[in-house]
Design a protein around this motif. Structure first.
Motif, short mmCIF file in Angstrom:
data_model
loop_
_atom_site.label_atom_id
_atom_site.label_comp_id
_atom_site.label_asym_id
_atom_site.label_seq_id
_atom_site.Cartn_x
_atom_site.Cartn_y
_atom_site.Cartn_z
N LEU A 134 0.96 -1.13 0.24
CA LEU A 134 -0.01 0.11 0.03
C LEU A 134 0.93 1.18 -0.02
CD1 LEU A 134 -2.95 -0.89 2.22
CD2 LEU A 134 -2.79 -1.08 0.09
N LEU A 135 2.09 1.30 0.76
CA LEU A 135 2.63 2.61 0.81
C LEU A 135 3.05 3.24 -0.58
CD1 LEU A 135 5.42 1.63 3.74
CD2 LEU A 135 3.33 3.28 3.59
N PRO A 136 3.30 2.50 -1.49
CA PRO A 136 3.50 3.37 -2.99
C PRO A 136 2.27 3.93 -3.49
CG PRO A 136 4.70 1.12 -3.06
CD PRO A 136 3.76 1.25 -1.55
N LEU A 137 1.13 3.24 -3.20
CA LEU A 137 -0.08 3.77 -3.76
C LEU A 137 -0.54 4.99 -2.78
CD1 LEU A 137 -1.83 0.51 -4.80
CD2 LEU A 137 -0.38 1.96 -6.12
N ILE A 138 -0.27 5.14 -1.74
CA ILE A 138 -0.79 5.82 -1.02
C ILE A 138 0.11 7.13 -1.12
CG2 ILE A 138 -1.21 6.69 1.61
CD1 ILE A 138 -1.71 3.86 2.22
N LYS A 139 1.58 6.97 -0.94
CA LYS A 139 2.44 8.08 -0.93
C LYS A 139 2.27 8.82 -2.40
CE LYS A 139 7.35 8.92 -0.79
NZ LYS A 139 8.73 8.35 -1.45
N GLU A 140 1.67 8.10 -3.60
CA GLU A 140 1.83 8.93 -4.72
C GLU A 140 0.50 9.19 -5.00
OE1 GLU A 140 4.63 9.51 -6.43
OE2 GLU A 140 5.92 8.47 -5.03
N ARG A 141 -0.33 9.24 -3.92
CA ARG A 141 -1.63 9.69 -3.99
C ARG A 141 -2.56 9.19 -5.25
NH1 ARG A 141 -0.29 10.62 0.26
NH2 ARG A 141 0.42 12.50 1.51
N LEU A 142 -2.26 7.82 -5.45
CA LEU A 142 -3.32 7.10 -6.32
C LEU A 142 -4.62 6.38 -5.90
CD1 LEU A 142 -0.44 5.29 -8.36
CD2 LEU A 142 -1.15 7.43 -8.56
N ILE A 143 -4.24 6.09 -4.42
CA ILE A 143 -5.50 5.80 -3.77
C ILE A 143 -5.94 6.53 -2.52
CG2 ILE A 143 -5.33 3.14 -4.62
CD1 ILE A 143 -4.25 2.73 -1.54
N ASP A 144 -7.11 6.50 -2.28
CA ASP A 144 -7.76 7.42 -1.15
C ASP A 144 -7.75 6.44 -0.36
OD1 ASP A 144 -9.19 8.89 0.73
OD2 ASP A 144 -10.94 8.95 -0.50
N PRO A 145 -6.58 6.96 0.88
CA PRO A 145 -6.42 5.97 2.03
C PRO A 145 -7.73 6.19 3.29
CG PRO A 145 -5.13 7.96 2.10
CD PRO A 145 -5.64 7.96 0.90
N THR A 146 -8.58 7.25 3.04
CA THR A 146 -9.47 7.46 4.26
C THR A 146 -10.59 6.46 4.07
OG1 THR A 146 -10.97 8.76 2.76
CG2 THR A 146 -9.16 9.77 4.01
N GLN A 147 -10.62 5.66 2.88
CA GLN A 147 -11.61 4.58 2.98
C GLN A 147 -11.05 3.18 3.02
OE1 GLN A 147 -14.88 4.81 0.02
NE2 GLN A 147 -14.72 7.06 0.07
N LEU A 148 -9.71 2.90 3.33
CA LEU A 148 -9.04 1.93 3.15
C LEU A 148 -9.73 0.85 4.02
CD1 LEU A 148 -6.46 0.78 1.96
CD2 LEU A 148 -5.25 1.68 3.84
N VAL A 149 -9.68 -0.40 3.55
CA VAL A 149 -10.17 -1.52 4.25
C VAL A 149 -9.20 -2.81 4.00
CG1 VAL A 149 -11.84 -3.32 4.12
CG2 VAL A 149 -12.82 -1.04 4.38
N ILE A 150 -8.59 -3.38 4.84
CA ILE A 150 -7.73 -4.28 4.68
C ILE A 150 -8.32 -5.57 5.25
CG2 ILE A 150 -5.40 -5.04 5.24
CD1 ILE A 150 -4.66 -2.04 6.09
N ASP A 151 -8.55 -6.62 4.66
CA ASP A 151 -9.03 -8.16 5.03
C ASP A 151 -7.76 -8.76 4.99
OD1 ASP A 151 -11.88 -9.68 5.09
OD2 ASP A 151 -10.00 -10.57 4.37
N ALA A 152 -7.15 -9.28 6.12
CA ALA A 152 -5.80 -10.17 6.18
C ALA A 152 -6.10 -11.46 6.57
CB ALA A 152 -4.98 -9.45 7.23
N LYS A 153 -5.43 -12.39 6.02
CA LYS A 153 -5.62 -13.73 6.07
C LYS A 153 -4.17 -14.44 6.57
CE LYS A 153 -8.72 -12.78 3.01
NZ LYS A 153 -8.84 -11.51 2.02
N SER A 154 -4.33 -15.16 7.78
CA SER A 154 -2.93 -15.96 7.89
C SER A 154 -3.11 -17.28 8.30
CB SER A 154 -2.40 -15.16 9.39
OG SER A 154 -1.11 -15.90 9.57
N GLY A 155 -1.83 -17.91 8.06
CA GLY A 155 -1.65 -19.31 8.44
C GLY A 155 -1.49 -19.39 9.84
#
Lengths: 344, 344, 344, 344
Positions: free
Chosen positions: B157-178
């Motif tokens: 995510l960092l590159p896309l947020i830093k370069e202002r390509l995506i709007d982080p205020t609506q960011l949803v992260i669905d994480a899955k782990s072993g």
């Protein structure tokens, strides 16, 4: 009741047999196939030995006509031709494929990449999302049983959208499924050595269940939206979990969300709204017709996370089909479906 | 180089041993323990027989002082006391726990429910997200190695947020782990009969990696946001996938997103941006230090889906720690980490 | 060294690539295919992106001739035609299929149901059970690399039979394998939904590895016997365990059995004889070239239980093949194979 | 019928509840616990929400006395004290632990490392191997339900030993079990990260089911032997397969073996003898009370391989217990147990 199952050798058919075998009102189950006529069902599936030692029948109108209820569990594109001639007030047709779910033939063609069923037949079809459409289901001669993902998604989201508690325009749905959803035909995607100990994402923004979800949200919750929907393949055989995210409207609390869900489903024995869920998982509905729902409000972001679990081959397919049949036959809707989940 | 590993009998320590054993610049590895001093490591872990037939050492400043690099792989709350006395310009301390990651002690206390490390020590700690902090890492005496989830989330995510390509205020992260992320202590949550053939959701909106993600987004991408983050337990041992969702800013295309990621990581050998991904899965990085990233723009909703996979015990823990050590020791950052993933 | 791999897209080939990629003496690896010439290897196997972004070559004598070592990892029946023209003193051919293992063409035909290789070629082939045939392997132009089951069985039983400690005439071998042994072609037997959470028995008394085991017992332990051998499919990707049962001769103790095994393998770095084994499992060799052996004498029945574990794609295939190549190239036999097992 | 279950929170108790919930003759089920009195069962096991929203009762003679049938599903060593005072002609006690199975207290003490039950109580106990002991079971006040492994072993071997078709003196039994057999208490052995993708061998020649098997062979087949028996842990939750090996007596054919098994069980609905078994696996009985048996004669060695599969928590525990209760209550023995296996 005399039951016919078309496409009995697929996993949907197999689960219909498992469940109908214990249904107290079912007298006879005939299995129909286009490709394996005459072969013994228990030879293909040895686990049914002594339970279904009978030959598969070829598909023809005469033998199907003698059934009170016909379940069709075939790949997409088959029943759009097979079922129309069988439509009759004396018979219930319950289709587990996607052929009659979408009202707009162009939408079907776009997402399924197949020819749609004739428009006049589509118009006769009733969408079988049991808890939201009981009256229409009771009358329906041709029932379009919902897809597995839409069942989990819709049961958990419809109340909150309909009651205007969450903002559906920002809705994101992250769906996860066990491998049985891919059916019984081997492929690289279901090859054990590449599926085991592995989690995949597939059909990103492209799953054919997307238009079904959107159509049902419009039909039952009166909201016209486009959803972001992705699907993941989990190294397990049965189970679907959908994790959905949406902002709540101003002033809405977690209690409001829970209350709304609980009130909606207070007369629906198969939908369980869980208040506390330190442990919330697909196995709590394994082998059963339950849909369990949990919701949590993130106060930091004012976004709700709504989680829903079903057994994809039961509530997501065969179980819901039988629940619908029960309604059509004026039986209690739980008849033959009172299984305790196999938590272990 | 003389290496010390504190907490060697946990999974993080075990993976450090696996990887360092093949590292060409490592001469000696000493294992330290608070509870099992004197016992043979290969008795506890028979798979290391003939490889590590040596006794665990007790933790004391003297023996630790003789190491050039000390890795600490202990539960949260341990190294905040253990490491401060060892800080020195002659030694590199790399902490795999969460004790030195969060700059604000109150935030640590809130999310970890433990006493934070002394503020003057926290201030000396450098966050070890390799690809984003190489210069600081090179100088650091005390390194806070990132959490497993934050590594996968931030790299994608960092590159896309830093370069202002995506709007982080609506960011949803669905994480899955072993399940290996839960460590080696048995519990109901990791009990095979209840974990196998099951998918769970846990710590909804409450995972201690949330503030770590938010702090790093502020530090590296200059955006101050609150993220919605949920975590799921997948029936597999290794692997993390994070699926993140955010709207793109007006006019941004899928190509823009891909280009941004590819340019960011063109000199980072362990981050692979995948243009095509009919098959995108955790096993493609299994046992390796890769982080693979894929992105797709949903033109219907103008929302991007950004997917990231790592091996949680390698890039999400021991592998990234060694990559950081390589940088500190002026070695090529891939030294000892050039494993081909075990796809099967 | 310039290496060629024929059949690179199968699991044997894939593992050769994984292991040879880290081999310090390998300069170049060319991949050959009969069916996918020109296609990028990393397109088929995305986990090799940035590692093997090169096209597969068509199989022709010229390009294969330029290799110092050719590994063939193809289905049975292919190399009996492909390899003979390549035999030369300037090149080492290492065949991972069963085509050159059996000395008696009639036996091959009976068990493999295929035409055998020409008898004069079979006669030139050397059986590559490393620990028992190093001198012959060193000279061999055509090497028949052992099957996965025979490797586990023979390493654990040959010493005890050769030294007349157990009675081989009553030998029973119960073998269990992970699913990767079935290769990368999807089938009902490897279909996740039918393999997961399931244990099967297959090819009862009929596995083509039976004559290979019997021939090697005759060759290396000088006993002519028929073994009872059954094979089970375990829901895991990698790993073989063989549990063998035989009566001990009068007066033989458990210590005698252990000593015999330990003495036999004292100079064999990849065979570990475990004295104590409260925990003895396939994962203790996962991803490594080890064969671990344990033995217990049942004093009540005077029968010994001999257990052996390997990673079927490493010591049971690609790893042993590279170990053999090392011997042929006058390298230390552990070169490039010093992996610590992935216990978790 | 009023049922009491002691030890309801273990897996045996959980499965009793799952099965009895659908039993047509059961009116009430009370759950008893020594440690969690008063807590809601559905709080501990959320999958039973709406099905068992009732509190666990403390164990006391009064409340247990009001039950017609008491099932005890506790760890070994508990019921030897708990049940004796409850013995009465008005009540059926069915013990799923090993406390009353072994007739010789010294043997119990040796294998279980615990104090045996009083000899006069042991003498009153009847061994509940349904298909071999129906008459005694019908009368029994105190029933010792068989162990999981013995059930699979005995059903497949007793006919062949009794009819003198195989030589039991050379009998070797290789047993494999899913992890649920280890119960619901977490341990390193059942820790997902160390059990998944792994196959272990455990309790070599030392499993407490060995004397149970030998005693039953003596009781029902009139042969006094010592068996070699080993047990393996398979990465799956449910299922047992036992693979047994023994020489056949002179002149015995495969058909003789099959006929003997088929004749023995022709009136036993839960034992299925499979003539053809290209696919023979634990999942063919998953969730059901079936025991499926297959046999093959190896003509090269004159040794028979006899394979048996059960669901360890159904036919190997709760299912067989209910089958025994049915017999005692003069019901058809299949009552409430007519589940179709969950093959997928």
């Amino acid at each position: 009741m005399k039951i016919g199952i078309v496409g009995a050798s697929g996993y949907g058919g197999l689960e219909l047999i498992r469940l109908l075998h214990q249904h107290p009102e079912v007298e006879q189950i005939d299995l129909f196939t286009s490709s394996e006529e005459g072969s013994m069902f228990s030879a293909k599936y040895p686990h049914t030995l002594t339970l279904y030692d009978r030959a598969l029948k070829g598909i023809n109108e005469d033998s199907l006509s003698s059934c009170n209820v016909v379940f069709a569990s075939t790949p997409a594109g088959v029943t759009s031709e097979l079922l129309p001639p069988l439509i009759s007030e004396e018979r219930r047709l319950i289709d587990l494929s996607g052929d009659f779910r979408l009202k707009d033939p162009a939408v079907y063609k776009h997402w399924y990449k197949k020819e749609p069923a004739p428009i006049e037949v589509i118009e006769q079809a009733t969408y079988g999302l049991t808890e939201w459409n009981r009256d229409a289901i009771r009358q329906a001669c041709l029932l379009a049983n919902p897809g597995c993902y839409p069942t989990a998604v819709l049961l958990s989201l419809l109340p909150l959208i309909k009651e205007r508690l969450i903002d559906p325009t920002q809705l994101v749905i992250d769906a996860k499924s066990g491998v049985s959803g891919a059916g019984n035909t081997p492929s690289q995607m279901t090859h054990f050595s590449e599926t085991n100990e592995n989690l995949s994402i597939y059909k990103i923004h492209a799953h054919q269940h997307i238009p079904e979800i959107e159509q049902a949200i419009e039909q039952f919750a009166n909201a016209s939206i486009a959803v972001t929907f992705t699907t993941h393949l989990v190294p397990m055989t049965r189970g679907i979990m959908t994790t959905s995210y949406a902002p709540v409207y101003e002033g809405i609390t977690e209690e409001d969300l829970l209350n709304c869900l609980q009130e909606t489903y207070q007369s629906s024995p198969f939908v369980r709204v869980m208040q506390d869920a330190t442990k919330f998982c697909t196995k709590q509905v394994y082998g059963s017709n339950f849909c369990d729902i949990h919701v949590k409000l993130d106060r930091r972001t004012n976004r709700a996370t709504i989680i829903s679990v079903i057994d994809n081959v039961v509530k997501g397919a065969a179980g819901q089909a039988i629940q619908n049949m029960n309604i059509q036959m004026e039986l209690d809707e739980t008849t033959g479906l009172t299984h305790v989940p196999l938590f272990i």
